[in-house]
Design a protein around this motif. Sequence first.
Motif, mmCIF file in Angstrom:
data_model
loop_
_atom_site.group_PDB
_atom_site.id
_atom_site.type_symbol
_atom_site.label_atom_id
_atom_site.label_comp_id
_atom_site.label_asym_id
_atom_site.label_seq_id
_atom_site.Cartn_x
_atom_site.Cartn_y
_atom_site.Cartn_z
ATOM 1 N N VAL A 224 1.081 -1.249 -0.058
ATOM 2 C CA VAL A 224 -0.011 0.182 -0.147
ATOM 3 C C VAL A 224 0.876 1.196 -0.061
ATOM 4 O O VAL A 224 1.492 1.641 0.804
ATOM 5 N N ASP A 225 0.877 1.891 -1.174
ATOM 6 C CA ASP A 225 1.807 3.329 -1.385
ATOM 7 C C ASP A 225 1.514 4.173 -0.391
ATOM 8 O O ASP A 225 2.413 4.910 0.158
ATOM 9 N N SER A 226 0.221 4.270 -0.173
ATOM 10 C CA SER A 226 -0.323 5.389 0.741
ATOM 11 C C SER A 226 -1.732 5.109 1.272
ATOM 12 O O SER A 226 -2.310 4.494 0.498
ATOM 13 N N MET A 227 -2.082 5.704 2.422
ATOM 14 C CA MET A 227 -3.449 5.624 2.851
ATOM 15 C C MET A 227 -3.634 6.906 3.544
ATOM 16 O O MET A 227 -2.881 7.647 4.210
ATOM 17 N N SER B 31 -3.767 3.120 -1.807
ATOM 18 C CA SER B 31 -3.273 2.849 -3.236
ATOM 19 C C SER B 31 -2.240 1.465 -3.152
ATOM 20 O O SER B 31 -1.251 1.685 -2.476
ATOM 21 N N ARG B 32 -2.836 0.311 -3.896
ATOM 22 C CA ARG B 32 -2.403 -1.007 -3.444
ATOM 23 C C ARG B 32 -1.687 -1.325 -4.739
ATOM 24 O O ARG B 32 -2.431 -1.057 -6.017
ATOM 25 N N ARG B 33 -0.411 -1.895 -4.698
ATOM 26 C CA ARG B 33 0.064 -2.508 -5.924
ATOM 27 C C ARG B 33 -0.179 -3.892 -6.288
ATOM 28 O O ARG B 33 -0.724 -4.717 -5.340
ATOM 29 N N LEU C 256 10.754 -5.353 -10.841
ATOM 30 C CA LEU C 256 9.365 -5.632 -10.317
ATOM 31 C C LEU C 256 8.435 -4.565 -10.494
ATOM 32 O O LEU C 256 7.149 -4.915 -10.835
ATOM 33 N N LYS C 257 8.656 -3.541 -9.798
ATOM 34 C CA LYS C 257 7.655 -2.572 -9.490
ATOM 35 C C LYS C 257 6.926 -2.151 -10.834
ATOM 36 O O LYS C 257 5.670 -1.667 -10.915
ATOM 37 N N ALA C 258 7.922 -2.120 -11.895
ATOM 38 C CA ALA C 258 7.161 -1.547 -13.335
ATOM 39 C C ALA C 258 6.139 -2.735 -13.791
ATOM 40 O O ALA C 258 5.556 -2.220 -14.775
ATOM 41 N N ASN D 169 -1.761 0.043 -9.917
ATOM 42 C CA ASN D 169 -2.189 0.276 -8.501
ATOM 43 C C ASN D 169 -3.750 0.324 -8.675
ATOM 44 O O ASN D 169 -4.425 0.466 -9.829
ATOM 45 N N LYS D 170 -4.358 -0.292 -7.567
ATOM 46 C CA LYS D 170 -5.984 -0.244 -7.586
ATOM 47 C C LYS D 170 -6.100 0.588 -6.132
ATOM 48 O O LYS D 170 -5.371 0.449 -5.307
ATOM 49 N N TYR D 171 -7.187 1.326 -6.151
ATOM 50 C CA TYR D 171 -7.710 2.195 -5.012
ATOM 51 C C TYR D 171 -8.510 0.795 -3.964
ATOM 52 O O TYR D 171 -9.410 0.626 -4.624
#
Length: 426
Positions: free
Chosen positions: A99-102, A113-115, A408-410, A414-416
Amino acid sequence: MKDYSNEILEMGSKAKDAARLLRTKSSSDKDAFLIELYNQLGIFKEAILEANELDVTRARESGIKESLVERLALGEKRFSEMREGLLQVASLKDPVGDVDSMWTNTSGLKIGSRRVPLGVIAMIYESRPNVTIDAAALCIKTGNSVILKGGSDALNTNIALMKAVGRAIEIKGFPEGTAQLVETTDREFTGQLLSARDQIDCVIPRGSKGLINFVANNSRIPIIETGTGNCHIFVDKGYDVKNAVEIIINAKTQRPGACNAVETVLVHSDCASKLLKSLVPSMQAAGVTLALCESSFRISHELGLELEHCREATESDWETEFLDLILAVKVVNTMEDAIEHINKYSTGHSEAILTKNYDNAQKFLDFVDSAAVYVNASTRFTDGGEFGFGAEIGISTQKLHARGPMGLKALTTNKYIVYGSGQIRN
């Protein structure tokens, strides 16, 4: 024209079914698969190297230049590096689920925002059979299924590699469509594959300018474009000549067929004579043909240098990715001239400045618009392994979603995720 729609639909359906299951796999399950693939490559090693030797022999017989044959060859060292890359990827943190941010909005909703995986990836590439394993590893680690379409020149090697991949999939109980190889060499299949929007979420082309342009111009599926590498090194006045020559030789000759090999060297006029006196004979001794601009050719002649493997540069030399032991050299009067030249001819891959001037270094970093910009180092470091990504699925020269070596990250988006407590919107 053969109709491949049934074959593509079957592959795509298997890949979609696999992607639904892969996105729920735990990190430990995916890492266990990578370790099993490492083991299976060891078991299949002899057959893989024999198949690769057959591909290499056929490539040489067909007249392919040696720098491109080198990209095709595995050999003991590259095979070992390919296997070790699996362990490196397994050791990396899985971005899926992060989760990049909450935050909480004014209605009291908790929003995050989840990867998540991209889904089904089609990888279309040439030569470099190690890409088969790198792409499979990175896609599966990030919960994506992958359809692999390699080049005809590496078909035997890729088929042998996929036997190891298939065995690892079977042993670890992963879905059948986790990783699939297209075995036809018909280009028509690729064209039809690029229209399979319902089955494929993303296409990644990796190879020649012709391949990348073909995919970009024909795909109805979103693509991540891994571009060609017309890379530059600018030697600023005052930089140590010996070190500059060492860096340029490395950037040009270590793997001349790589996309991060330098293709043009720009030299400040204040140090041109001193640098060319050492650079020209050194490059010729390394087997490099030099395409010299009018000024660098004149200076080299006045210095009394042997110019047997030199020619006068043409306009096309500045815009060419040689992928060979050929280097263009141009004298420029200022750093601004160098930056202007790079931004005009560069493909946006990798550029370097060799300088002792801090302000010039910062200006170069600010004004050169490429995926990787170096100060006092070889362009050959633009690589997923060198950047600490374990492996790479390609080096993106575009600006949307991913840029530079893609790890990997590329391969995630994301989905909310939104937590409420009965809120309705007024």
